[in-house]
Design a protein around this motif. Sequence first.
Motif, PDB file in Angstrom:
ATOM      1  N   VAL A  31      69.645 -39.897   0.047  1.00 46.70           N
ATOM      2  CA  VAL A  31      68.192 -40.109   0.072  1.00 46.70           C
ATOM      3  C   VAL A  31      67.855 -41.327   0.930  1.00 46.70           C
ATOM      4  CG1 VAL A  31      66.178 -40.777  -1.304  1.00 46.70           C
ATOM      5  CG2 VAL A  31      67.721 -39.004  -2.152  1.00 46.70           C
ATOM      6  N   ALA A  32      68.542 -42.444   0.665  1.00 46.99           N
ATOM      7  CA  ALA A  32      68.262 -43.689   1.384  1.00 46.99           C
ATOM      8  C   ALA A  32      68.597 -43.553   2.869  1.00 46.99           C
ATOM      9  CB  ALA A  32      69.051 -44.843   0.762  1.00 46.99           C
ATOM     10  N   TYR A  33      69.717 -42.912   3.181  1.00 44.60           N
ATOM     11  CA  TYR A  33      70.119 -42.762   4.586  1.00 44.60           C
ATOM     12  C   TYR A  33      69.135 -41.873   5.348  1.00 44.60           C
ATOM     13  CZ  TYR A  33      72.690 -41.405   8.746  1.00 44.60           C
ATOM     14  OH  TYR A  33      73.041 -41.154  10.051  1.00 44.60           O
ATOM     15  N   GLU A  34      68.699 -40.770   4.726  1.00 44.72           N
ATOM     16  CA  GLU A  34      67.754 -39.883   5.406  1.00 44.72           C
ATOM     17  C   GLU A  34      66.423 -40.586   5.663  1.00 44.72           C
ATOM     18  OE1 GLU A  34      67.279 -35.944   5.119  1.00 44.72           O
ATOM     19  OE2 GLU A  34      69.280 -35.439   4.427  1.00 44.72           O
ATOM     20  N   MET A  35      66.067 -41.516   4.807  1.00 46.37           N
ATOM     21  CA  MET A  35      64.821 -42.239   5.009  1.00 46.37           C
ATOM     22  C   MET A  35      64.961 -43.355   6.034  1.00 46.37           C
ATOM     23  SD  MET A  35      63.053 -42.480   1.258  1.00 46.37           S
ATOM     24  CE  MET A  35      61.805 -43.597   1.930  1.00 46.37           C
ATOM     25  N   LEU A  36      66.166 -43.920   6.150  1.00 48.92           N
ATOM     26  CA  LEU A  36      66.338 -45.123   6.974  1.00 48.92           C
ATOM     27  C   LEU A  36      67.113 -44.893   8.275  1.00 48.92           C
ATOM     28  CD1 LEU A  36      67.253 -47.542   4.033  1.00 48.92           C
ATOM     29  CD2 LEU A  36      65.063 -47.415   5.222  1.00 48.92           C
ATOM     30  N   GLY A  37      68.005 -43.920   8.287  1.00 53.30           N
ATOM     31  CA  GLY A  37      68.834 -43.701   9.468  1.00 53.30           C
ATOM     32  C   GLY A  37      69.862 -44.790   9.676  1.00 53.30           C
ATOM     33  N   SER A  38      70.073 -45.594   8.648  1.00 52.88           N
ATOM     34  CA  SER A  38      71.013 -46.718   8.728  1.00 52.88           C
ATOM     35  C   SER A  38      71.865 -46.736   7.477  1.00 52.88           C
ATOM     36  CB  SER A  38      70.249 -48.041   8.859  1.00 52.88           C
ATOM     37  OG  SER A  38      71.087 -49.142   8.565  1.00 52.88           O
ATOM     38  N   ALA A  39      73.174 -46.566   7.654  1.00 50.58           N
ATOM     39  CA  ALA A  39      74.084 -46.589   6.508  1.00 50.58           C
ATOM     40  C   ALA A  39      74.136 -47.973   5.879  1.00 50.58           C
ATOM     41  CB  ALA A  39      75.484 -46.157   6.951  1.00 50.58           C
ATOM     42  N   ALA A  40      74.106 -49.004   6.714  1.00 46.11           N
ATOM     43  CA  ALA A  40      74.161 -50.377   6.197  1.00 46.11           C
ATOM     44  C   ALA A  40      72.944 -50.666   5.324  1.00 46.11           C
ATOM     45  CB  ALA A  40      74.234 -51.371   7.357  1.00 46.11           C
ATOM     46  N   ASP A  41      71.756 -50.260   5.788  1.00 46.24           N
ATOM     47  CA  ASP A  41      70.546 -50.486   4.995  1.00 46.24           C
ATOM     48  C   ASP A  41      70.527 -49.595   3.760  1.00 46.24           C
ATOM     49  OD1 ASP A  41      68.601 -52.453   6.380  1.00 46.24           O
ATOM     50  OD2 ASP A  41      69.325 -51.216   8.016  1.00 46.24           O
ATOM     51  N   PRO A 128      56.098 -44.042   7.204  1.00 45.60           N
ATOM     52  CA  PRO A 128      57.031 -44.234   6.084  1.00 45.60           C
ATOM     53  C   PRO A 128      56.791 -43.328   4.880  1.00 45.60           C
ATOM     54  CG  PRO A 128      56.498 -46.347   7.033  1.00 45.60           C
ATOM     55  CD  PRO A 128      55.626 -45.346   7.732  1.00 45.60           C
ATOM     56  N   THR A 129      55.558 -43.268   4.386  1.00 46.10           N
ATOM     57  CA  THR A 129      55.289 -42.441   3.208  1.00 46.10           C
ATOM     58  C   THR A 129      55.459 -40.961   3.529  1.00 46.10           C
ATOM     59  OG1 THR A 129      53.758 -44.090   2.326  1.00 46.10           O
ATOM     60  CG2 THR A 129      53.606 -41.872   1.418  1.00 46.10           C
ATOM     61  N   GLU A 130      55.051 -40.538   4.735  1.00 46.62           N
ATOM     62  CA  GLU A 130      55.239 -39.144   5.147  1.00 46.62           C
ATOM     63  C   GLU A 130      56.725 -38.798   5.175  1.00 46.62           C
ATOM     64  OE1 GLU A 130      51.550 -37.958   8.093  1.00 46.62           O
ATOM     65  OE2 GLU A 130      53.261 -39.026   8.947  1.00 46.62           O
ATOM     66  N   ARG A 131      57.512 -39.705   5.677  1.00 46.49           N
ATOM     67  CA  ARG A 131      58.955 -39.466   5.755  1.00 46.49           C
ATOM     68  C   ARG A 131      59.543 -39.319   4.358  1.00 46.49           C
ATOM     69  NH1 ARG A 131      63.177 -42.535   9.800  1.00 46.49           N
ATOM     70  NH2 ARG A 131      65.082 -41.478   9.119  1.00 46.49           N
ATOM     71  N   ALA A 132      59.152 -40.211   3.446  1.00 40.67           N
ATOM     72  CA  ALA A 132      59.647 -40.143   2.073  1.00 40.67           C
ATOM     73  C   ALA A 132      59.271 -38.817   1.422  1.00 40.67           C
ATOM     74  CB  ALA A 132      59.096 -41.315   1.258  1.00 40.67           C
ATOM     75  N   VAL A 133      58.016 -38.430   1.567  1.00 38.38           N
ATOM     76  CA  VAL A 133      57.534 -37.182   0.958  1.00 38.38           C
ATOM     77  C   VAL A 133      58.261 -35.982   1.559  1.00 38.38           C
ATOM     78  CG1 VAL A 133      55.543 -35.638   0.747  1.00 38.38           C
ATOM     79  CG2 VAL A 133      55.278 -38.090   0.299  1.00 38.38           C
ATOM     80  N   PHE A 134      58.393 -35.954   2.873  1.00 38.96           N
ATOM     81  CA  PHE A 134      59.062 -34.833   3.528  1.00 38.96           C
ATOM     82  C   PHE A 134      60.507 -34.714   3.063  1.00 38.96           C
ATOM     83  CE2 PHE A 134      61.632 -32.838   6.781  1.00 38.96           C
ATOM     84  CZ  PHE A 134      60.897 -31.708   7.100  1.00 38.96           C
ATOM     85  N   VAL A 135      61.223 -35.832   3.067  1.00 37.04           N
ATOM     86  CA  VAL A 135      62.638 -35.823   2.673  1.00 37.04           C
ATOM     87  C   VAL A 135      62.799 -35.372   1.221  1.00 37.04           C
ATOM     88  CG1 VAL A 135      64.618 -37.325   2.177  1.00 37.04           C
ATOM     89  CG2 VAL A 135      63.438 -37.498   4.372  1.00 37.04           C
ATOM     90  N   LEU A 136      62.006 -35.947   0.318  1.00 40.79           N
ATOM     91  CA  LEU A 136      62.146 -35.623  -1.098  1.00 40.79           C
ATOM     92  C   LEU A 136      61.755 -34.176  -1.396  1.00 40.79           C
ATOM     93  CD1 LEU A 136      60.815 -38.891  -2.774  1.00 40.79           C
ATOM     94  CD2 LEU A 136      63.184 -38.206  -2.411  1.00 40.79           C
ATOM     95  N   ARG A 137      60.758 -33.662  -0.670  1.00 42.50           N
ATOM     96  CA  ARG A 137      60.297 -32.294  -0.925  1.00 42.50           C
ATOM     97  C   ARG A 137      61.156 -31.266  -0.202  1.00 42.50           C
ATOM     98  NH1 ARG A 137      58.230 -29.087  -4.626  1.00 42.50           N
ATOM     99  NH2 ARG A 137      57.298 -27.218  -3.701  1.00 42.50           N
ATOM    100  N   GLU A 138      61.324 -31.422   1.102  1.00 39.51           N
ATOM    101  CA  GLU A 138      61.961 -30.391   1.915  1.00 39.51           C
ATOM    102  C   GLU A 138      63.483 -30.400   1.828  1.00 39.51           C
ATOM    103  OE1 GLU A 138      60.112 -28.032   3.493  1.00 39.51           O
ATOM    104  OE2 GLU A 138      58.458 -29.037   2.468  1.00 39.51           O
ATOM    105  N   VAL A 139      64.059 -31.572   1.647  1.00 36.49           N
ATOM    106  CA  VAL A 139      65.526 -31.667   1.611  1.00 36.49           C
ATOM    107  C   VAL A 139      66.048 -31.621   0.180  1.00 36.49           C
ATOM    108  CG1 VAL A 139      67.543 -33.006   2.311  1.00 36.49           C
ATOM    109  CG2 VAL A 139      65.482 -33.026   3.741  1.00 36.49           C
ATOM    110  N   PHE A 140      65.392 -32.383  -0.711  1.00 32.89           N
ATOM    111  CA  PHE A 140      65.904 -32.491  -2.076  1.00 32.89           C
ATOM    112  C   PHE A 140      65.119 -31.669  -3.094  1.00 32.89           C
ATOM    113  CE2 PHE A 140      67.239 -36.245   0.256  1.00 32.89           C
ATOM    114  CZ  PHE A 140      68.605 -36.220   0.022  1.00 32.89           C
ATOM    115  N   ASP A 141      64.062 -30.984  -2.622  1.00 32.43           N
ATOM    116  CA  ASP A 141      63.309 -30.044  -3.449  1.00 32.43           C
ATOM    117  C   ASP A 141      62.759 -30.661  -4.736  1.00 32.43           C
ATOM    118  OD1 ASP A 141      62.218 -27.515  -3.747  1.00 32.43           O
ATOM    119  OD2 ASP A 141      63.864 -26.819  -5.012  1.00 32.43           O
ATOM    120  N   LEU A 142      62.311 -31.909  -4.666  1.00 33.92           N
ATOM    121  CA  LEU A 142      61.693 -32.547  -5.822  1.00 33.92           C
ATOM    122  C   LEU A 142      60.278 -32.014  -6.017  1.00 33.92           C
ATOM    123  CD1 LEU A 142      64.105 -34.518  -5.643  1.00 33.92           C
ATOM    124  CD2 LEU A 142      62.510 -36.360  -6.205  1.00 33.92           C
TER     125      LEU A 142
END
Length: 301
Positions: A31-41, A128-142
């Motif tokens: 979840v965090a990586y898909e939102m940030l594109g950074s493994a370190a972050d 940022p919020t669009e990215r979070a919503v898209f990732v959580l809905r489309e990828v993780f089906d929340l």
Amino acid sequence: MNDRTTSEHTGDASEDATQAFVAHRNLLFTVAYEMLGSAADAEDVLQETWLRWRAVDLAAVRDRRAYLVRVTTRQALSHLRVLGRRKESYVGPWLPEPLLTAPDVAEDVELADSVSMAMMLVLETLAPTERAVFVLREVFDLGYDEIAAAVDKSAAAVRQIAHRARAHVAARRPRGTTSAAETRRTVEAFRQAVETGDLRRLLDVLAPDVVLLTDGGGVVRAALEPVVGAAPVARVLGGIAGAASLHPARVNGGPALVVRLDGEVDTVVALRVDDGRVTGLYAVRNPEKLSHLERETTLRR
């Protein structure tokens, strides 16, 4: 309750919290990586999530997975805004931090697509919020209610954001498909052409409108603008022949080549293949982004 009983109860709760966190850790990292594109972050976000999780009264948590995803999302959103400011002063193209992924990621087509370099760059164009919503809905089906709690919006607002984000991504999402066998043949032909400096063969395997993005971060030499077109890209790649060894790998769920100089990782090139031709090359050279290539990273939905 005496001191010993209290201590045992605290110990059990702490162990319970640890087990729950470990059970969901790979999901939270994804979840965090898909939102940030950074493994370190993403790792920093997980550390912050763990600190908050450790202080929670587990008896009051109905759905531990949902709670942990909510905390992770909020922490990732905070990081995403900081990252946005950092990228404004980034030297040259910014590419996601590449991850060496296990074969099972490629088998999950939706997950592999969502973490591919091409898709991660599309996600970069979302707020940022669009990215979070898209990732959580489309990828993780929340569910919309769960997402609403994570982004501090109403469920109705989240539905609107999700619709807008879907349309935005659909307009920019890379199209075209190639079978796994054809992709392997194309990647191998590309590797051999680059290693041998066979310009004619290289031009045959590159799409006419191929795009090469190189991320050096201002630390190592890299093109500061996208290189577009088969001939210009071939000229850039021609300098690799004989100087380096190229090793096939699975990076971000897709085909890639790890370029080594004197045994050390110098560059990671993720490839996008459509209709038997290479249409996209994403070359990460920034040394700060190459630390996750010695071992596989487990991604989960």
